[in-house]
Design a protein around this motif. Structure first.
Motif, PDB file in Angstrom:
ATOM      1  N   LYS A 116     -12.240   0.080   4.236  1.00 43.60           N
ATOM      2  CA  LYS A 116     -12.851  -0.670   5.324  1.00 43.60           C
ATOM      3  C   LYS A 116     -14.359  -0.491   5.265  1.00 43.60           C
ATOM      4  N   ILE A 117     -15.051  -1.602   5.276  1.00 40.24           N
ATOM      5  CA  ILE A 117     -16.509  -1.611   5.346  1.00 40.24           C
ATOM      6  C   ILE A 117     -16.859  -2.410   6.590  1.00 40.24           C
ATOM      7  N   GLY A 118     -17.411  -1.722   7.570  1.00 39.95           N
ATOM      8  CA  GLY A 118     -17.680  -2.387   8.840  1.00 39.95           C
ATOM      9  C   GLY A 118     -16.369  -2.765   9.503  1.00 39.95           C
ATOM     10  N   ARG A 119     -16.231  -4.042   9.802  1.00 36.17           N
ATOM     11  CA  ARG A 119     -15.011  -4.532  10.445  1.00 36.17           C
ATOM     12  C   ARG A 119     -14.054  -5.180   9.456  1.00 36.17           C
ATOM     13  N   THR A 120     -14.416  -5.181   8.185  1.00 38.02           N
ATOM     14  CA  THR A 120     -13.608  -5.881   7.186  1.00 38.02           C
ATOM     15  C   THR A 120     -12.820  -4.895   6.332  1.00 38.02           C
ATOM     16  N   ARG A 121     -11.503  -5.078   6.298  1.00 36.90           N
ATOM     17  CA  ARG A 121     -10.639  -4.292   5.421  1.00 36.90           C
ATOM     18  C   ARG A 121     -10.403  -5.111   4.157  1.00 36.90           C
ATOM     19  N   THR A 122     -10.695  -4.483   3.016  1.00 35.73           N
ATOM     20  CA  THR A 122     -10.552  -5.141   1.721  1.00 35.73           C
ATOM     21  C   THR A 122      -9.482  -4.428   0.907  1.00 35.73           C
ATOM     22  N   TYR A 123      -8.659  -5.214   0.229  1.00 39.09           N
ATOM     23  CA  TYR A 123      -7.595  -4.684  -0.613  1.00 39.09           C
ATOM     24  C   TYR A 123      -7.919  -4.946  -2.069  1.00 39.09           C
ATOM     25  N   GLN A 124      -7.472  -4.015  -2.915  1.00 34.15           N
ATOM     26  CA  GLN A 124      -7.605  -4.203  -4.359  1.00 34.15           C
ATOM     27  C   GLN A 124      -6.332  -3.707  -5.024  1.00 34.15           C
ATOM     28  N   LEU A 125      -6.060  -4.243  -6.196  1.00 35.99           N
ATOM     29  CA  LEU A 125      -4.885  -3.881  -6.957  1.00 35.99           C
ATOM     30  C   LEU A 125      -5.035  -2.472  -7.515  1.00 35.99           C
ATOM     31  N   ALA A 126      -3.958  -1.722  -7.494  1.00 36.23           N
ATOM     32  CA  ALA A 126      -3.904  -0.397  -8.118  1.00 36.23           C
ATOM     33  C   ALA A 126      -2.939  -0.523  -9.301  1.00 36.23           C
ATOM     34  N   PRO A 127      -3.439  -0.626 -10.519  1.00 41.39           N
ATOM     35  CA  PRO A 127      -2.579  -0.968 -11.650  1.00 41.39           C
ATOM     36  C   PRO A 127      -1.624   0.130 -12.117  1.00 41.39           C
ATOM     37  N   GLU A 128      -1.841   1.376 -11.738  1.00 41.71           N
ATOM     38  CA  GLU A 128      -1.006   2.466 -12.235  1.00 41.71           C
ATOM     39  C   GLU A 128       0.483   2.268 -11.932  1.00 41.71           C
ATOM     40  N   PRO A 129       0.875   1.925 -10.702  1.00 44.27           N
ATOM     41  CA  PRO A 129       2.299   1.704 -10.434  1.00 44.27           C
ATOM     42  C   PRO A 129       2.880   0.531 -11.231  1.00 44.27           C
ATOM     43  N   LEU A 130       2.074  -0.479 -11.506  1.00 45.96           N
ATOM     44  CA  LEU A 130       2.565  -1.587 -12.336  1.00 45.96           C
ATOM     45  C   LEU A 130       2.882  -1.092 -13.739  1.00 45.96           C
ATOM     46  N   GLN A 131       2.091  -0.144 -14.228  1.00 41.19           N
ATOM     47  CA  GLN A 131       2.354   0.434 -15.549  1.00 41.19           C
ATOM     48  C   GLN A 131       3.676   1.204 -15.535  1.00 41.19           C
ATOM     49  N   LEU A 132       3.959   1.898 -14.441  1.00 42.29           N
ATOM     50  CA  LEU A 132       5.231   2.607 -14.296  1.00 42.29           C
ATOM     51  C   LEU A 132       6.395   1.628 -14.387  1.00 42.29           C
ATOM     52  N   ALA A 133       6.289   0.501 -13.690  1.00 42.61           N
ATOM     53  CA  ALA A 133       7.341  -0.521 -13.732  1.00 42.61           C
ATOM     54  C   ALA A 133       7.441  -1.129 -15.130  1.00 42.61           C
ATOM     55  N   GLU A 134       6.314  -1.390 -15.749  1.00 41.22           N
ATOM     56  CA  GLU A 134       6.320  -1.956 -17.099  1.00 41.22           C
ATOM     57  C   GLU A 134       6.981  -1.008 -18.091  1.00 41.22           C
ATOM     58  N   ASN A 135       6.683   0.278 -17.977  1.00 40.93           N
ATOM     59  CA  ASN A 135       7.301   1.263 -18.869  1.00 40.93           C
ATOM     60  C   ASN A 135       8.809   1.314 -18.683  1.00 40.93           C
ATOM     61  N   TRP A 136       9.271   1.261 -17.428  1.00 36.30           N
ATOM     62  CA  TRP A 136      10.704   1.276 -17.155  1.00 36.30           C
ATOM     63  C   TRP A 136      11.375   0.043 -17.764  1.00 36.30           C
ATOM     64  N   LEU A 137      10.759  -1.116 -17.575  1.00 36.00           N
ATOM     65  CA  LEU A 137      11.321  -2.350 -18.143  1.00 36.00           C
ATOM     66  C   LEU A 137      11.343  -2.299 -19.666  1.00 36.00           C
ATOM     67  N   ALA A 138      10.314  -1.736 -20.286  1.00 38.82           N
ATOM     68  CA  ALA A 138      10.272  -1.621 -21.744  1.00 38.82           C
ATOM     69  C   ALA A 138      11.398  -0.717 -22.243  1.00 38.82           C
ATOM     70  N   GLU A 166       0.834  -1.200   0.000  1.00 40.85           N
ATOM     71  CA  GLU A 166       0.000   0.000   0.000  1.00 40.85           C
ATOM     72  C   GLU A 166       0.876   1.261   0.000  1.00 40.85           C
ATOM     73  N   GLY A 167       1.998   1.191   0.701  1.00 35.56           N
ATOM     74  CA  GLY A 167       2.896   2.343   0.783  1.00 35.56           C
ATOM     75  C   GLY A 167       3.478   2.761  -0.552  1.00 35.56           C
ATOM     76  N   CYS A 168       3.702   1.811  -1.438  1.00 30.58           N
ATOM     77  CA  CYS A 168       4.247   2.154  -2.756  1.00 30.58           C
ATOM     78  C   CYS A 168       3.138   2.318  -3.788  1.00 30.58           C
ATOM     79  N   GLY A 169       1.897   2.150  -3.368  1.00 35.48           N
ATOM     80  CA  GLY A 169       0.768   2.402  -4.254  1.00 35.48           C
ATOM     81  C   GLY A 169       0.300   1.222  -5.077  1.00 35.48           C
ATOM     82  N   LEU A 170       0.876   0.033  -4.865  1.00 36.80           N
ATOM     83  CA  LEU A 170       0.460  -1.131  -5.656  1.00 36.80           C
ATOM     84  C   LEU A 170      -0.921  -1.644  -5.284  1.00 36.80           C
ATOM     85  N   VAL A 171      -1.331  -1.414  -4.044  1.00 38.76           N
ATOM     86  CA  VAL A 171      -2.674  -1.821  -3.614  1.00 38.76           C
ATOM     87  C   VAL A 171      -3.326  -0.660  -2.869  1.00 38.76           C
TER      88      VAL A 171
END
Length: 118
Positions: A71-93, A62-67
């Motif tokens: 929180k809804i009620g007592r449950t914390r849910t995580y989801q992927l944040a694709p933007e940082p992956l695109q940054l890594a993909e661009n660098w590798l390309a 979460e700190g680097c922005g990948l996820v």
């Protein structure tokens, strides 16, 4: 025991992304979140580690922005944040393009050495 969640504010964003992805646990979490969002308990289930240790991995992601989490009620849910992956993909390309060009130049040089009279 040192924290897995070292501050990444002084690092360029790409460094934090690759640092987070360097760990196999965190890569597996990213792979899992690629399918769908999940709760902390769902994400932690396949790993044989204490929940506080696993949560440290989530903090790094979460700190680097990948996820992202919510929180809804007592449950914390995580989801992927694709933007940082695109940054890594661009660098590798960019790196791939650079090395392909260098290898093409090297190949041309080697072929010139094989020409008669050289």
């Amino acid at each position: 025991m040192p924290s897995l969640h070292a501050p990444t504010t002084s690092l360029p964003p790409i460094d934090g992304i690759f640092r987070a992805l360097a760990d196999p646990t965190r890569r597996r979490v990213v792979e899992r979140l690629n399918r769908s969002p999940a709760s902390v308990s769902e994400l932690a289930q396949p790993f044989e580690m204490a929940l506080p240790s696993f949560i440290e991995h989530l903090k790094v992601l979460e700190g680097c922005g990948l996820v992202r989490s919510g929180k809804i009620g007592r449950t914390r849910t995580y989801q992927l944040a694709p933007e940082p992956l695109q940054l890594a993909e661009n660098w590798l390309a960019e790196q791939r393009t650079l090395w392909e060009r260098r290898l093409d130049q090297f190949d041309a040089y080697v072929m010139s050495l094989k020409e008669p009279g050289k």
